[in-house]
Design an enzyme around this catalytic site. Sequence first.
Site, short mmCIF file in Angstrom:
data_model
loop_
_atom_site.label_atom_id
_atom_site.label_comp_id
_atom_site.label_asym_id
_atom_site.label_seq_id
_atom_site.Cartn_x
_atom_site.Cartn_y
_atom_site.Cartn_z
N THR A 14 0.83 -1.21 0.00
CA THR A 14 0.00 0.00 0.00
C THR A 14 0.86 1.26 0.00
O THR A 14 0.69 2.16 -0.84
CB THR A 14 -0.87 0.01 1.28
OG1 THR A 14 -1.51 -1.25 1.39
CG2 THR A 14 -1.89 1.11 1.25
N SER A 131 4.03 9.53 7.76
CA SER A 131 2.67 9.51 8.29
C SER A 131 1.67 10.09 7.30
O SER A 131 2.01 10.94 6.49
CB SER A 131 2.56 10.30 9.60
OG SER A 131 1.21 10.26 10.04
N GLY A 133 -0.96 7.74 6.18
CA GLY A 133 -1.63 6.60 5.56
C GLY A 133 -1.39 6.59 4.05
O GLY A 133 -0.50 7.28 3.54
N LYS A 185 8.36 9.35 14.83
CA LYS A 185 7.17 8.73 14.21
C LYS A 185 6.45 7.84 15.23
O LYS A 185 5.22 7.79 15.27
CB LYS A 185 7.58 7.91 12.97
CG LYS A 185 6.42 7.11 12.36
CD LYS A 185 5.39 8.02 11.73
CE LYS A 185 4.02 7.47 11.46
NZ LYS A 185 3.80 6.17 10.94
N HIS A 188 4.57 10.10 17.46
CA HIS A 188 3.42 10.58 16.68
C HIS A 188 2.28 9.56 16.78
O HIS A 188 1.13 9.89 17.05
CB HIS A 188 3.84 10.79 15.22
CG HIS A 188 2.68 10.92 14.27
ND1 HIS A 188 1.93 9.82 13.85
CD2 HIS A 188 2.12 11.99 13.68
CE1 HIS A 188 0.98 10.23 13.05
NE2 HIS A 188 1.07 11.55 12.92
N ASN A 189 2.63 8.30 16.55
CA ASN A 189 1.60 7.25 16.59
C ASN A 189 1.05 7.08 18.01
O ASN A 189 -0.14 6.79 18.19
CB ASN A 189 2.16 5.92 16.09
CG ASN A 189 2.31 5.91 14.58
OD1 ASN A 189 2.41 6.96 13.96
ND2 ASN A 189 2.34 4.74 13.99
N GLU A 192 -1.40 9.65 18.44
CA GLU A 192 -2.55 9.23 17.62
C GLU A 192 -3.42 8.23 18.39
O GLU A 192 -4.66 8.35 18.42
CB GLU A 192 -2.00 8.62 16.33
CG GLU A 192 -3.00 8.03 15.38
CD GLU A 192 -2.28 7.35 14.19
OE1 GLU A 192 -1.36 7.96 13.61
OE2 GLU A 192 -2.64 6.21 13.86
N1 LIG Z 1 -0.48 1.33 5.88
C1 LIG Z 1 -0.28 2.50 6.47
O1 LIG Z 1 -1.18 3.34 6.64
C2 LIG Z 1 1.09 2.86 6.98
C3 LIG Z 1 1.34 4.17 7.39
C4 LIG Z 1 2.62 4.53 7.79
C5 LIG Z 1 3.63 3.58 7.81
N2 LIG Z 1 3.36 2.29 7.43
C6 LIG Z 1 4.48 1.34 7.46
O2 LIG Z 1 4.97 1.15 6.14
C7 LIG Z 1 5.50 -0.16 6.00
C8 LIG Z 1 4.79 -0.86 4.84
O3 LIG Z 1 3.41 -0.91 5.13
P1 LIG Z 1 2.28 -1.29 4.05
O4 LIG Z 1 0.98 -0.93 4.68
O5 LIG Z 1 2.63 -0.70 2.72
O6 LIG Z 1 2.45 -2.88 4.01
P2 LIG Z 1 1.80 -3.95 3.02
O7 LIG Z 1 0.77 -3.32 2.16
O8 LIG Z 1 1.47 -5.12 3.85
O9 LIG Z 1 3.06 -4.32 2.08
C9 LIG Z 1 4.18 -4.98 2.55
C10 LIG Z 1 5.24 -5.04 1.44
O10 LIG Z 1 6.42 -5.57 2.00
C11 LIG Z 1 6.82 -6.72 1.26
N3 LIG Z 1 7.38 -7.71 2.18
C12 LIG Z 1 6.77 -8.32 3.21
N4 LIG Z 1 7.63 -9.14 3.85
C13 LIG Z 1 8.81 -9.05 3.19
C14 LIG Z 1 10.09 -9.66 3.37
N5 LIG Z 1 10.31 -10.51 4.36
N6 LIG Z 1 11.08 -9.30 2.52
C15 LIG Z 1 10.86 -8.41 1.53
N7 LIG Z 1 9.68 -7.83 1.30
C16 LIG Z 1 8.66 -8.13 2.12
C17 LIG Z 1 5.57 -7.23 0.60
O11 LIG Z 1 5.95 -7.96 -0.55
P3 LIG Z 1 5.00 -9.11 -1.20
O12 LIG Z 1 4.12 -8.40 -2.20
O13 LIG Z 1 5.96 -10.03 -1.84
O14 LIG Z 1 4.23 -9.74 -0.07
C18 LIG Z 1 4.85 -5.92 0.27
O15 LIG Z 1 5.36 -5.32 -0.89
C19 LIG Z 1 5.28 -0.85 7.36
O16 LIG Z 1 6.43 -0.68 8.16
C20 LIG Z 1 4.13 -0.05 7.95
O17 LIG Z 1 4.09 -0.14 9.35
C21 LIG Z 1 2.13 1.92 7.00
#
Ligand SMILES: NC(=O)c1ccc[n+]([C@@H]2O[C@H](COP(=O)([O-])OP(=O)(O)OC[C@H]3O[C@@H](n4cnc5c(N)ncnc54)[C@H](OP(=O)(O)O)[C@@H]3O)[C@@H](O)[C@H]2O)c1
Length: 468
Positions: A14, A131, A133, A185, A188-189, A192
């Site tokens: 995402t 931050s 989303g 960060k 921040h959370n 939140e």
């Molecule tokens: N979602 C939010 O609102 C948000 C906001 C701020 C920060 N974050 C942070 O941003 C980061 C990513 O979040 P997301 O929501 O984008 O996660 P996500 O949609 O679950 O995507 C995870 C990504 O990481 C890859 N991945 C998972 N395990 C892996 C591994 N062992 N080695 C290499 N690649 C791997 C996945 O690849 P595959 O496609 O191969 O599974 C996918 O591309 C996290 O740390 C999260 O806490 C998220």
Amino acid sequence: MARPARIGVTGMGTMGAALSLNIAETGVDVALHNRTATRAHEVASGAGALAARLHPTDTLEAFVAALDTPRVVVMMVPAGAAVRATVAALRPLLAAGDILVDAGNADFRDTQAAVASLEGSGIAYLGLGVSGGEEGARHGPSLMAGGDRAAWEQVRDVFEAIAARHRGDPCAAWLGPDGAGHFVKTVHNGIEYADMELIAEVYGLMRHGQGRAPAEIGGVFARWNGGPLQSYLVEVTAEVLRATDPATGAPAVDMIVDSAGQKGTGRWTAIEALRLGRPASTVEAAVGARAWSSLRSARAAGAAALPAADVPAPALDDATLAEALLAARIVAYGQGVSILEGASAEHGWGTDLARVAEIWRAGCIIRSALLDDIARALREGLPEGQLHLAPAFAEAMARGLPALRRVVAEAALAGLPVPGFSAALAVAETMRRARTTADLIQAQRDYFGRHGFERVDADGRHHGPWAG
Ligand SMILES: NC(=O)c1ccc[n+]([C@@H]2O[C@H](COP(=O)([O-])OP(=O)(O)OC[C@H]3O[C@@H](n4cnc5c(N)ncnc54)[C@H](OP(=O)(O)O)[C@@H]3O)[C@@H](O)[C@H]2O)c1
């Protein structure tokens, strides 16, 4: 051969996909990589006009080879093991001068460890808190950077270009070495978490205590969003409370299982706060409330065993609730500021706290009208280091404290839990007392442990007139 990309993003989930599109939109070429390679191609092929600037690759080797030097690689994968595995896989492919950026929600201690592990390699590491989303990542997040300052200066233009803006000021800043950005960060959370809990408690008083309909409560939040409570979270709350479930026609909120998830940042904030001796009781209350929410069958058993009979509806008008919410928010933000100050001193980060508040004014989830005043108060310096004593908040606290007392008292009589408000009230009451009950604590400690105490009328260490 395609022209080299200025920056690469690995992890097309995402956030990684949204961030890549945002960067491409500023005119920068981006190489894409994902563990499951097809996903990188899907992101590029679904990008419309931006596809020309997105360069999907099938292997990590091809990804790194697609980058201009010095290479800049942004990792957007889950914190912990996935980041460690990605760093280990990338390291042999990178060279001195290259820059590795962890843009996920890492534990700042992991970031410190990553920085230490790269020492001597010449590869620079940045821990970047993002931050806002998915929407923020796509159209303008708040970016909290920590790590190698010279590396930040090299990539700063890219990140400032994609960041949210508050009256033209980009919400992106370097906040200190190693884990400083990820720590900011995390806090921040934590704030939140606290803010969401306080809002949910107001909803609980109105809904479960006063029996009002979600849509009506949503209307109250919408009105509040036009005043001092203006914030993204209040706006979101107004919207979700007024939404109807298309399948049943019931309020959407009523169709949702009341068990809240958490990924760790709230808990980390509370743990670090305790470690630093800067308790974040409002955050801890929120973490606890989420944990208790998951004990559904135990709560159901409790409801049967201990029914709340003959409890009155909380006699609270909306103005009192609004005043209490504002005061509790000030306390929660104040606890966040205190943790940041404590961590910055402990780790020698030199974090500019006013700048933190400034880059939280847009793009991020806790953006709110309050943050402008908080940023100004931090620039001017806080009296005794206390946010709630800043002149800007004198009136809100003077009105809010009696309101907080009313809210907690009425909630208690109505049998409704308000852990966030209770925590905020305890802090506010304690911090307006010149003399607490710690005199007795010191006496007890001296009695059983001969710890000694200071006297109010003499220097030195003393013991009490007890035999123990
Ligand atoms: N979602 C939010 O609102 C948000 C906001 C701020 C920060 N974050 C942070 O941003 C980061 C990513 O979040 P997301 O929501 O984008 O996660 P996500 O949609 O679950 O995507 C995870 C990504 O990481 C890859 N991945 C998972 N395990 C892996 C591994 N062992 N080695 C290499 N690649 C791997 C996945 O690849 P595959 O496609 O191969 O599974 C996918 O591309 C996290 O740390 C999260 O806490 C998220």
